[in-house]
Design a protein around this motif. Structure first.
Motif, PDB file in Angstrom:
ATOM      1  N   GLU A 151       0.818  -1.212   0.000  1.00 42.92           N
ATOM      2  CA  GLU A 151       0.000   0.000   0.000  1.00 42.92           C
ATOM      3  C   GLU A 151       0.852   1.263   0.000  1.00 42.92           C
ATOM      4  N   ASP A 152       2.059   1.165   0.597  1.00 46.29           N
ATOM      5  CA  ASP A 152       2.926   2.335   0.674  1.00 46.29           C
ATOM      6  C   ASP A 152       3.691   2.584  -0.628  1.00 46.29           C
ATOM      7  N   LEU A 153       3.590   1.670  -1.590  1.00 46.87           N
ATOM      8  CA  LEU A 153       4.300   1.834  -2.861  1.00 46.87           C
ATOM      9  C   LEU A 153       3.368   2.390  -3.928  1.00 46.87           C
ATOM     10  N   ASP A 154       3.964   2.977  -4.964  1.00 47.10           N
ATOM     11  CA  ASP A 154       3.190   3.412  -6.119  1.00 47.10           C
ATOM     12  C   ASP A 154       3.154   2.270  -7.132  1.00 47.10           C
ATOM     13  N   PRO A 155       2.137   2.257  -8.005  1.00 46.34           N
ATOM     14  CA  PRO A 155       2.106   1.252  -9.067  1.00 46.34           C
ATOM     15  C   PRO A 155       3.410   1.297  -9.870  1.00 46.34           C
TER      16      PRO A 155
ATOM     17  N   LYS B 123       4.083  -3.994  -8.092  1.00 46.00           N
ATOM     18  CA  LYS B 123       2.747  -3.470  -7.753  1.00 46.00           C
ATOM     19  C   LYS B 123       2.016  -2.990  -8.987  1.00 46.00           C
ATOM     20  N   ARG B 124       0.760  -3.393  -9.100  1.00 42.30           N
ATOM     21  CA  ARG B 124      -0.086  -2.946 -10.219  1.00 42.30           C
ATOM     22  C   ARG B 124      -1.012  -1.866  -9.755  1.00 42.30           C
TER      23      ARG B 124
ATOM     24  N   HIS C 234      -1.271  -8.256  -8.770  1.00 40.63           N
ATOM     25  CA  HIS C 234       0.129  -7.854  -8.917  1.00 40.63           C
ATOM     26  C   HIS C 234       0.892  -8.893  -9.739  1.00 40.63           C
TER      27      HIS C 234
ATOM     28  N   GLU D  26       6.213   0.078  -8.780  1.00 38.61           N
ATOM     29  CA  GLU D  26       7.318  -0.146  -7.843  1.00 38.61           C
ATOM     30  C   GLU D  26       7.310  -1.615  -7.405  1.00 38.61           C
TER      31      GLU D  26
ATOM     32  N   THR E 201      -5.196   1.651   4.808  1.00 41.55           N
ATOM     33  CA  THR E 201      -5.865   2.948   4.748  1.00 41.55           C
ATOM     34  C   THR E 201      -7.215   2.883   5.464  1.00 41.55           C
TER      35      THR E 201
END
Lengths: 68, 255
Positions: free
Chosen positions: A24-28, A67-68, A54, A30, B23
């Motif tokens: 969740e802390d990554l951007d697509p 990550k997708r 993913h 990454e 979240t």
């Protein structure tokens, strides 16, 4: 950018909980590299990651998740 | 807000759900939810909100625990007879989850106190047992733009409706006028089976978690009717009324 997560010694389902939160802390686009124990962790985390859409590559005890 | 190791473990069975997320969990942790009434509906509502990790739960009730409450109000114990409900519930809920700030407020919810109670809340869950209180809470939430989960239970039936003021039908849109005095028996006169309160209150708790975490599809513009006698559930569409005295002039609450 990529991130690493050492989950050796961690049992399911905490393995997937920790993996999901790290993703969740990554951007697509990454990548997250997760080190897991053999057995249930190495069997279930890649499957869960694929189910979430993913891209997953497995190299020994390292699961590499794009990550997708 | 970062989750500690113990919190990860405590909330792990919801954090692994595909529909949930870190979240969603953080949204719960940052929320301040008012539970108005810690009786039949308030028992499952407060228990599940505290269990799930809502950061700040305020319990409001003016009653004391009576022997006739205990078959359905299981957050209280026989040893709590005569104790303020908010105090006995707070003790039990703090023991359940010390991570949550549980605030007992011994106060009667009515048309005079409702506006002050709902101000600043992330969400209000109406677990009261009178029509007067429901209209007062609904009107206060509409005026303040605070989302609300309404519910009622009686005998073997119940209903649940979620409300986003200015965006979905409010309680007054669904029920423009209170039933004539005496037409609907009170809980005291008609009785209620404990599991019915558990079912309806659990639905209410689920709606509250969905609204706060922004997960799933809440019962907006959809009234859930639950009939315990034959175990059926019915969804009835409800609409905003353009002339609703409570919500017609409320601008859609900013998301």
């Amino acid at each position: 950018m990529s991130a690493e997560l050492d989950l050796t010694g961690v049992l399911c389902p905490m393995t997937w909980v920790r993996t999901r939160l790290a993703l969740e802390d990554l951007d697509p686009g990454e990548r997250l590299e997760v080190r897991l124990d053999p057995g249930e962790p190495l069997e279930s985390v890649p499957r869960s990651a694929r189910e979430d859409g993913h891209e997953v590559a497995e190299r020994g005890e390292i699961v590499s998740i794009l990550k997708r | 807000m970062t989750l500690t190791g113990a919190e990860l473990e405590r909330y792990s069975r919801q954090l692994v759900m595909a529909e949930w997320s870190g979240t969603a969990q953080r949204r719960l942790g940052e929320a301040r939810v008012m539970v108005l009434g810690v009786g039949a509906l308030g028992t499952p509502v407060a228990t599940y909100l505290v269990g799930a990790g809502v950061g700040h739960v305020v319990l409001v009730d003016s009653d004391v625990v009576e022997l006739s409450n205990l078959h359905r109000q299981t957050v209280h114990s026989t040893g709590d007879l005569g104790t303020a409900k908010v105090e006995s519930a707070a003790a039990r809920l703090r023991a359940l989850n010390p991570e949550v700030h549980v605030e007992p407020l011994r106060l009667r919810v009515d048309v005079r106190t409702a506006p002050g109670l709902v101000a600043g809340a992330s969400l209000v869950v109406d677990c009261s047992d009178s029509f007067d209180t429901r209209y007062a809470v609904n009107d206060a939430c509409c005026a303040a733009g605070v989302p609300l989960v309404e519910a009622g239970v009686l005998g073997l039936g119940g209903l649940v409706l979620s409300i986003r003021p200015g965006r979905s039908a409010c309680y007054r849109c669904a029920f423009p006028t209170p039933p004539p005095a005496g037409a609907v028996p009170s809980c005291r006169e008609a009785g209620v089976l404990g599991p019915m309160a558990g079912i309806v209150g659990s639905h209410q708790a689920l709606e509250a978690l969905k609204l706060v975490a922004e997960v799933g599809e809440p019962l907006l513009d959809r009234l859930l009717q639950i009939e315990g006698r034959d175990a059926t559930q019915t969804i009835v569409s409800v609409r905003r009324r353009p002339d609703c005295p409570a919500c017609a002039r409320v601008a859609a609450a900013a998301q």
